[in-house]
Design an enzyme around this catalytic site. Structure first.
Site, PDB file in Angstrom:
ATOM      1  CG  ASP A  13      -1.693   1.211   1.461  1.00  0.00           C
ATOM      2  OD1 ASP A  13      -1.549   2.154   0.655  1.00  0.00           O
ATOM      3  OD2 ASP A  13      -2.477   1.250   2.429  1.00  0.00           O
ATOM      4  CE1 TYR A 231      -0.448  -4.723  15.549  1.00  0.00           C
ATOM      5  CE2 TYR A 231       0.032  -3.735  17.680  1.00  0.00           C
ATOM      6  CZ  TYR A 231      -0.319  -4.832  16.928  1.00  0.00           C
ATOM      7  OH  TYR A 231      -0.539  -6.022  17.524  1.00  0.00           O
ATOM      8  CE  LYS A 234      -4.978  -6.303  12.849  1.00  0.00           C
ATOM      9  NZ  LYS A 234      -4.159  -5.538  13.823  1.00  0.00           N
TER      10      LYS A 234
HETATM   11  C1  F6R Z   1      -7.228  -0.074   8.308  1.00  0.00           C
HETATM   12  C2  F6R Z   1      -7.044   1.200   7.630  1.00  0.00           C
HETATM   13  C3  F6R Z   1      -7.933   2.334   7.958  1.00  0.00           C
HETATM   14  C4  F6R Z   1      -7.221   3.385   8.801  1.00  0.00           C
HETATM   15  C5  F6R Z   1      -8.187   4.520   9.224  1.00  0.00           C
HETATM   16  C6  F6R Z   1      -7.490   5.628   9.992  1.00  0.00           C
HETATM   17  O1  F6R Z   1      -6.241  -0.992   7.981  1.00  0.00           O
HETATM   18  O2  F6R Z   1      -6.156   1.349   6.817  1.00  0.00           O
HETATM   19  O3  F6R Z   1      -9.093   1.885   8.599  1.00  0.00           O
HETATM   20  O4  F6R Z   1      -6.664   2.787   9.930  1.00  0.00           O
HETATM   21  O5  F6R Z   1      -8.746   5.093   8.072  1.00  0.00           O
HETATM   22  O6  F6R Z   1      -6.435   6.084   9.236  1.00  0.00           O
HETATM   23  P1  F6R Z   1      -5.489   7.299   9.678  1.00  0.00           P
HETATM   24  O7  F6R Z   1      -4.867   6.948  10.993  1.00  0.00           O
HETATM   25  O8  F6R Z   1      -4.514   7.360   8.527  1.00  0.00           O
HETATM   26  O9  F6R Z   1      -6.377   8.501   9.784  1.00  0.00           O
HETATM   27 MG    MG Z   2      -3.847   1.614   3.722  1.00  0.00          MG
HETATM   28 MG    MG Z   3      -4.856  -2.188   2.417  1.00  0.00          MG
END
Ligand code: F6R
Ligand code: MG
Ligand code: MG
Length: 380
Positions: A13, A231, A234
């Site tokens: 990603d 972390y 995932k």
């Molecule tokens: C799960 C994922 C999203 C982000 C969420 C918060 O793997 O990628 O659910 O965790 O959108 O993202 P941030 O911390 O970038 O605002």
């Molecule tokens: Mg992502």
């Molecule tokens: Mg992804």
């Protein structure tokens, strides 16, 4: 041409449009160009560039074996070019899975996830690629045990003489970086005793007991969050499965996904959501950053190259795989997955909607406890 081929799926990603949603098509095109040059200079035989949600997936086939620095370097270059574009467009989480500044010969530990298998190409070689978004490698444990161990799923285990021998499992303890090799059906209950703990164990590889057939399935188990020391997401794991003629049939491989099982991941990598099988086109997260998506694509391996639904003489990279979950037969599962996901959301920030504390990708718990240290008193 050697009759041994290696299929490598490397994914990352490196940024997407409007949240953790979908990479820009120019990023996919940049990857395509790098891999096309990789065919021209003889590093790989053939490739296909696709995605699930916000993850770009590079499917490559070559004769260089697993962990080859040339092949990994090609994927690295593709992700670097895609990252440059993502940064220029100011896309969200640009370069997210690129954890090092310089490539050092192997992409493992550098951020991207890898699943690779080397085998002798059979007379006809059907291959299934699975790509998951917003979940982790243990999401494949339940389906793989059903596919390779459960006679109520794979009738072939009962009635196909080669499948009847059973399979060998390489199981990883992803927390301690240890592995154990176990055999089914002999050790079936022991295997399930480990794999039932999805916080720690995941299947890396499944092998046929018939040495000529070799590897049957491989999963990317790079624990990105642990690799980075904190972390950072995932793993959004990929899996490659060989099907038919001694391995489970394509339909036996797909069958377990009719059950919309609960998997860890989803919003902020911190919730349980129901696995939603879908096409590439339907893989954009759309409800609470999910629900966790699973895409399955099918191609043949033919003379060291990929063969999909396109003309056999079309240029490398231009493939049209079977998109197994695109069809209406999966509508019912999707509907159920959405209903189950709504049900889980009803618990808000309470367990079992959220993961166990050590599995949460986000947490404020240590800071909250720190703040309260002096206010906690003994209960009379
Ligand atoms: C799960 C994922 C999203 C982000 C969420 C918060 O793997 O990628 O659910 O965790 O959108 O993202 P941030 O911390 O970038 O605002
Ligand atoms: Mg992502
Ligand atoms: Mg992804």
């Amino acid at each position: 041409m050697s009759d041994r081929v290696t299929v490598s799926v490397i994914k990352a990603d490196v940024g997407s449009v409007a949240g953790h949603t979908c990479p820009h098509p120019n990023m996919m095109r940049a990857c395509y160009e790098v891999l096309k040059n990789g065919v021209a200079d003889g590093t790989i035989n053939d490739f296909y560039v696709t995605r699930v949600g916000d993850d770009i997936n590079l499917f490559m086939i070559h004769e260089r074996g697993e962990n080859n620095s040339g092949v990994h370097g090609l994927a690295w270059d593709a992700f670097m070019d895609a990252t440059k574009l993502a940064k220029k467009m100011k896309l969200y989480a640009a370069g997210q899975d690129i954890l090092t500044d310089a490539f050092s010969g192997n992409i493992k530990g550098a951020g991207p996830g890898t699943a690779e298998m080397e085998f002798v190409e059979r007379g006809a070689e059907p291959l299934l690629f699975f790509m998951a978004d917003k979940t982790e490698p243990s999401a494949y444990s339940l389906p793989l045990t059903r596919i390779f161990m459960d006679p109520f799923t794979t009738t072939g285990l009962v009635i196909d003489p080669r499948a009847h021998e059973g399979y060998i499992f390489e199981i990883h303890d992803v927390v301690n970086s240890k592995k154990v090799i176990m055999a089914s059906p002999e050790e079936g209950y022991d295997i399930l005793s480990l794999l039932g703990d999805t916080t720690r164990y995941a299947i890396k590889r499944v092998m046929s007991k018939n040495e000529k057939l070799g590897v049957g399935a491989v999963v990317s188990t790079d624990k990105l969050n642990l690799t980075a020391g904190k972390y950072v997401g995932k793993d959004d794991p990929v899996m490659i499965v060989r099907a038919q003629s001694g391995f489970p049939a394509v339909g036996e491989v797909l069958q377990p996904f009719m059950f919309p099982m609960l998997v860890p991941g989803w919003m902020r990598g911190s919730h349980y959501g129901a696995l939603y099988p879908c096409s590439v086109a339907d893989s954009d997260p759309s409800y609470f950053d999910g629900p966790p998506r699973m895409v399955s694509l099918g191609m043949q391996v033919s003379n060291g190259k990929f063969q999909g639904l396109e003309d056999p003489d079309s240029p490398p990279g231009e493939h049209r795989p079977i998109d197994y979950f695109a069809g209406s037969v999966w509508n019912n599962v999707r509907q159920k997955a959405v209903e189950m996901s709504i049900y889980m959301r009803g618990h808000g920030p309470f367990m079992p909607a959220i993961l166990a504390p050590e599995e949460m990708e986000y947490t404020t718990r240590p800071a909250v406890l720190e703040k309260l240290t002096k206010r906690f008193e003994d209960i009379e």
